[in-house]
Scaffold this active site. Structure first.
Site, PDB file in Angstrom:
ATOM      1  N   ARG A   1      61.756 -33.007  31.610  1.00 22.11           N
ATOM      2  CA  ARG A   1      60.710 -32.610  31.007  1.00 22.11           C
ATOM      3  C   ARG A   1      60.703 -33.108  29.480  1.00 22.11           C
ATOM      4  O   ARG A   1      59.628 -33.407  28.789  1.00 22.11           O
ATOM      5  CB  ARG A   1      60.224 -31.029  31.236  1.00 22.11           C
TER       6      ARG A   1
ATOM      7  N   ASP B   1      41.124 -43.759  20.631  1.00 23.76           N
ATOM      8  CA  ASP B   1      41.551 -43.992  22.246  1.00 23.76           C
ATOM      9  C   ASP B   1      41.098 -45.567  22.551  1.00 23.76           C
ATOM     10  O   ASP B   1      40.023 -46.042  22.441  1.00 23.76           O
ATOM     11  CB  ASP B   1      40.549 -42.942  23.114  1.00 23.76           C
TER      12      ASP B   1
ATOM     13  N   LYS C   1      44.720 -47.194  33.455  1.00 23.43           N
ATOM     14  CA  LYS C   1      43.879 -48.208  33.547  1.00 23.43           C
ATOM     15  C   LYS C   1      44.283 -49.626  33.404  1.00 23.43           C
ATOM     16  O   LYS C   1      45.274 -50.044  34.269  1.00 23.43           O
ATOM     17  CB  LYS C   1      42.879 -47.801  32.551  1.00 23.43           C
TER      18      LYS C   1
ATOM     19  N   TYR D   1      34.811 -40.366  26.591  1.00 26.37           N
ATOM     20  CA  TYR D   1      35.171 -40.324  28.077  1.00 26.37           C
ATOM     21  C   TYR D   1      34.802 -39.126  28.347  1.00 26.37           C
ATOM     22  O   TYR D   1      35.111 -37.960  27.611  1.00 26.37           O
ATOM     23  CB  TYR D   1      36.810 -40.623  28.355  1.00 26.37           C
TER      24      TYR D   1
END
Ligand SMILES: *Cc1c(COP(=O)(O)O)cnc(C)c1O
Length: 392
Positions: free
Chosen positions: A54, A179, A204, A107
């Site tokens: 993590r 972004d 993406k 978004y």
């Protein structure tokens, strides 16, 4: 009874004088150390190494270093999704009492985070039109900490006034987070144009094969970078090693895929614009695009791989269109190696009222195409057939 071999004791990795060329996948959650002193050295930064997945793992670091090079960044961080990256930025950089301004066509989930979640945590938010730097300026308050924008909006492909917004943020001492998912570092580089933070949904175009969900974030200031990383590690926004490995593999071909998809998009936009029954086509480099001049100044000849268009005939025509193009995945995503088609009114923008959608120009006949790397003749044929079936 023969002794059962002790399978729990791990078998050593075979020695090899030669090294693998492909990046190995390292799924190990934990890493063993020699001693407490050795652990001290690692935690105190005197020795390199991993402790617990993590907190970081090699597959994430290899991938982050590749995207860092593309973005001109340092110390980028991989997260388990694009939204984890957006969240890590907002919660890592802001505190209760701060104010955040977002582009009003961000978004969908980013909008939701700004509208519903940050205010609940004591972080006030406003939305403003990023194609108008004066509207962004009017939204700023003395306590504004951060502005979050996308360069090209979804799905209307409006181009933000990035120069005006960067100037505004610099003058007012506000962090600018970009972004860059739609534009990608091949289309536009936020750090070269005044951004403080770059965010990607690696899911993406960068990964490019619709098989890994990942995000990336890089910040210019080392303290801010550390704050975002600590937040992401504490909240557990960790990416999977396997997803990072898949995305790394995808990223090797990203420049080739992007260039081809972009060339296809420009040609497909012109083709669709000439088909009977098409009311309008949106592509940033077309002369009829509302932000054409800004797009040309900002993006040069890099119009990206996204094309939107509108046909008459409402939902019935939209149903006919997607059914008449079964080879093109009708799926609410973008950036796959193959062309995908989405219908914002029934997917990304379904939560809006019809009036709010109409204000954005998103009707039932509005489609967004994420253009892939297929042969352009194939795409021309598919869209001609599908649109003819829809408007008949
Ligand atoms: C998809 C997307 C996101 C969210 O990314 P996930 O990987 O799906 O969490 C954020 N911003 C933009 C512009 C996107 O297209």
């Amino acid at each position: 009874m023969p002794d059962t071999p002790n399978l729990v004791r791990r078998t050593p990795w075979p020695e090899s004088a030669s090294r693998p060329v492909g990046t190995p996948i390292q799924p190990s959650v934990v890493y063993a150390s020699d001693s407490p002193d050795a652990l001290d050295a690692q935690y105190e930064g005197r020795a390199e190494g991993y402790t617990y997945a993590r907190e970081g793992h090699p597959n994430a670091d290899v991938l982050a270093a590749m995207i860092d090079r593309m973005e001109g960044a340092e110390g980028g961080l991989m997260t388990g999704s694009g939204m984890a990256a957006v969240t890590a930025v907002l919660l890592g950089a802001c505190r209760a009492g701060d104010h955040v301004v977002g582009g009003d066509q961000l978004y969908g989930r980013s909008l939701r985070l700004l509208r519903d979640d940050l205010p609940r945590l004591g972080i006030a938010t406003s939305l403003a039109d990023p194609t108008d730097a004066e509207a962004m300026a009017a939204a700023l308050r003395p306590e504004t900490r951060l502005v979050l924008v996308e360069v090209v909006s979804n799905p209307t492909l409006r181009v933000a006034d990035m120069e005006g917004i960067a100037r505004l943020c610099r003058d007012r001492g506000v962090l600018l987070a970009v972004d860059n998912t739609f534009t990608t570092p091949r289309g536009w580089q936020p750090f070269a144009h005044g951004a403080d933070i770059v965010i990607h949904s690696v899911t993406k175009l960068l990964a490019g094969h619709s098989d890994a969900t990942l995000g990336y974030v890089a910040a210019r200031d080392p303290d801010l970078r550390a704050a975002i990383r600590t937040l992401a590690v504490t909240m557990g926004f960790t990416p999977s090693p396997f997803d990072c490995w898949l995305a790394e593999r995808g990223l090797y071909s990203f420049p080739l895929r992007y260039d081809r998809a972009e060339e296809n998009a420009a040609r497909l936009a012109d083709h669709i614009a000439g088909l009977p029954g098409v009311a309008r086509v949106l592509y940033p480099l077309r002369p009829d695009h509302p932000d054409h001049n800004r797009a040309a100044g900002l993006l040069g000849d890099r119009g990206g791989n996204m094309v939107s268009f509108e046909i008459a005939g409402g939902r019935a025509a939209a149903n006919r269109l997607s059914r008449a193009a079964p080879q093109i995945a009708f799926a609410p995503t973008l950036g796959d190696i193959g062309t995908t088609l989405s219908h914002p009114a029934s997917s990304s923008h379904r939560g809006l009222t019809p009036e709010a959608r109409a204000a954005l120009g998103i009707t039932e006949g509005f489609f967004r195409v994420s253009v892939g790397v297929e042969d352009i003749e194939l795409l021309r044929r598919d869209f001609a057939t599908a649109i003819a079936a829809a408007v008949d």
